[in-house]
Design an enzyme around this catalytic site. Structure first.
Site, PDB file in Angstrom:
ATOM      1  N   SER A  19       0.961  -0.684  -0.651  1.00  0.00           N
ATOM      2  CA  SER A  19      -0.062   0.009  -0.303  1.00  0.00           C
ATOM      3  C   SER A  19       0.648   0.848  -0.291  1.00  0.00           C
ATOM      4  O   SER A  19       2.223   1.709   0.521  1.00  0.00           O
ATOM      5  CB  SER A  19      -0.646  -0.358   1.030  1.00  0.00           C
ATOM      6  OG  SER A  19      -1.871   1.512   1.400  1.00  0.00           O
ATOM      7  N   LYS A  69     -13.573  -4.958   4.333  1.00  0.00           N
ATOM      8  CA  LYS A  69     -14.220  -3.704   4.245  1.00  0.00           C
ATOM      9  C   LYS A  69     -15.819  -4.237   4.810  1.00  0.00           C
ATOM     10  O   LYS A  69     -16.625  -2.855   5.299  1.00  0.00           O
ATOM     11  CB  LYS A  69     -14.722  -3.116   3.001  1.00  0.00           C
ATOM     12  CG  LYS A  69     -12.472  -2.589   1.966  1.00  0.00           C
ATOM     13  CD  LYS A  69     -13.287  -1.809   1.047  1.00  0.00           C
ATOM     14  CE  LYS A  69     -11.453  -1.287   0.286  1.00  0.00           C
ATOM     15  NZ  LYS A  69     -11.921  -0.969  -0.911  1.00  0.00           N
ATOM     16  N   ASP A 105     -14.297   5.176  -0.911  1.00  0.00           N
ATOM     17  CA  ASP A 105     -14.234   4.560  -2.505  1.00  0.00           C
ATOM     18  C   ASP A 105     -14.630   4.692  -3.474  1.00  0.00           C
ATOM     19  O   ASP A 105     -15.067   5.013  -4.394  1.00  0.00           O
ATOM     20  CB  ASP A 105     -14.482   2.582  -1.806  1.00  0.00           C
ATOM     21  CG  ASP A 105     -12.923   2.103  -1.793  1.00  0.00           C
ATOM     22  OD1 ASP A 105     -11.207   2.716  -1.607  1.00  0.00           O
ATOM     23  OD2 ASP A 105     -12.777   1.292  -0.948  1.00  0.00           O
TER      24      ASP A 105
END
Length: 266
Positions: A19, A69, A105
């Site tokens: 990441s 998530k 997102d």
């Protein structure tokens, strides 16, 4: 300097070593002189509620990536309307009521598709996890129909039924003009492509994965004649939206964040 007044933010998921969120956010924190730091924390789904609770009680927050998530939406004390609708959370912080969850997102996906000048036709989403749910949220917001693809026909059908339940019409895969990869395929060298050939009507391909250079799938889709891009635009856009959640009233240094990400992926 990191001391007792430093606010700690983290990206929670598995894997997280790839990441660029820590690189991007730490650059933003330094540029604005904020007493904050951002770290990657690899964790299991069982760890997630404890980590979210500890980070938010200490005045920090963070992001959540695959595969947690959906679990994050259940772990926070209060969800935004977007998280309640989608059942997926990628950003968290604290207010007076406890931990708060948001899904940035959705706006990140919209920004990436705008950059690629996506046509108005239906979308084919590859994968059925938390990021795919954000794609469904973006499709709903734009009034776009959607098809789903998965290695599991059962998961595909369940996801498609869920998407229709929140107001996203189903589309035949062959009619889709936009293809979006939400799977982690491409993070590791030698992994198979999410799909080998796009639908005949497809004009745009968006890969949520980003790697140094470009992913093999982006190159393959571009060779097939599509406008294709990886996940860097989405990363920056959702990161800027998350920053606004963590630091209300401050403007994130988006150009700096974009430059840091682009430099890391050259």
């Amino acid at each position: 300097m990191i001391d007792g007044a430093t606010r700690v933010f983290a990206i929670l998921g598995d894997p997280v070593a790839h990441s660029l969120s820590p690189t991007m956010h730490n650059a933003a924190f330094r540029a604005l002189g904020l007493r904050a730091t951002y770290v990657p924390l690899r964790c299991s789904g069982d760890d997630l509620p404890l980590l979210i609770g500890a980070l938010t009680r200490a005045g920090g927050g963070g992001n959540v990536t695959v595969p947690h998530k959906e679990a994050a939406a259940r772990a926070v004390d209060r969800c935004s309307s977007e998280v309640r609708l989608l059942g997926a959370c990628n950003t968290f912080w604290a207010d007076e009521s406890g931990s708060v969850g948001e899904n940035t997102d959705v706006s990140g996906i919209g920004a990436a598709l705008d950059t690629l000048e996506a046509p108005s036709g239906p979308w084919l989403v590859l994968g059925t996890g938390g990021t795919a749910r954000a794609v469904a949220g973006a499709a709903r917001g734009r009034g776009v129909a959607m098809a789903a693809a998965s290695r599991s026909a059962e998961r595909r059908d369940r996801f498609q039924a869920w998407a229709q339940g929140i107001g996203v019409p189903a589309a035949p895969p062959d009619d889709c003009t936009v293809v979006i990869n939400t799977t982690p395929l491409g993070l590791e060298p030698g992994q198979p492509l999410p799909i080998d050939r796009p639908p005949h009507q497809a004009a745009v391909a968006l890969d949520m994965v980003y790697t140094r250079g470009e992913t093999a799938w982006v190159r393959a889709m571009r060779s097939a004649g599509l406008r294709a891009g990886d996940g860097r635009v989405m990363l920056v856009a959702q990161g800027a939206a998350a920053f606004r959640c963590w630091f209300p009233g401050l403007t994130p240094p988006v150009d700096l964040m974009r430059g840091v990400v682009d430099a890391a992926l050259r």
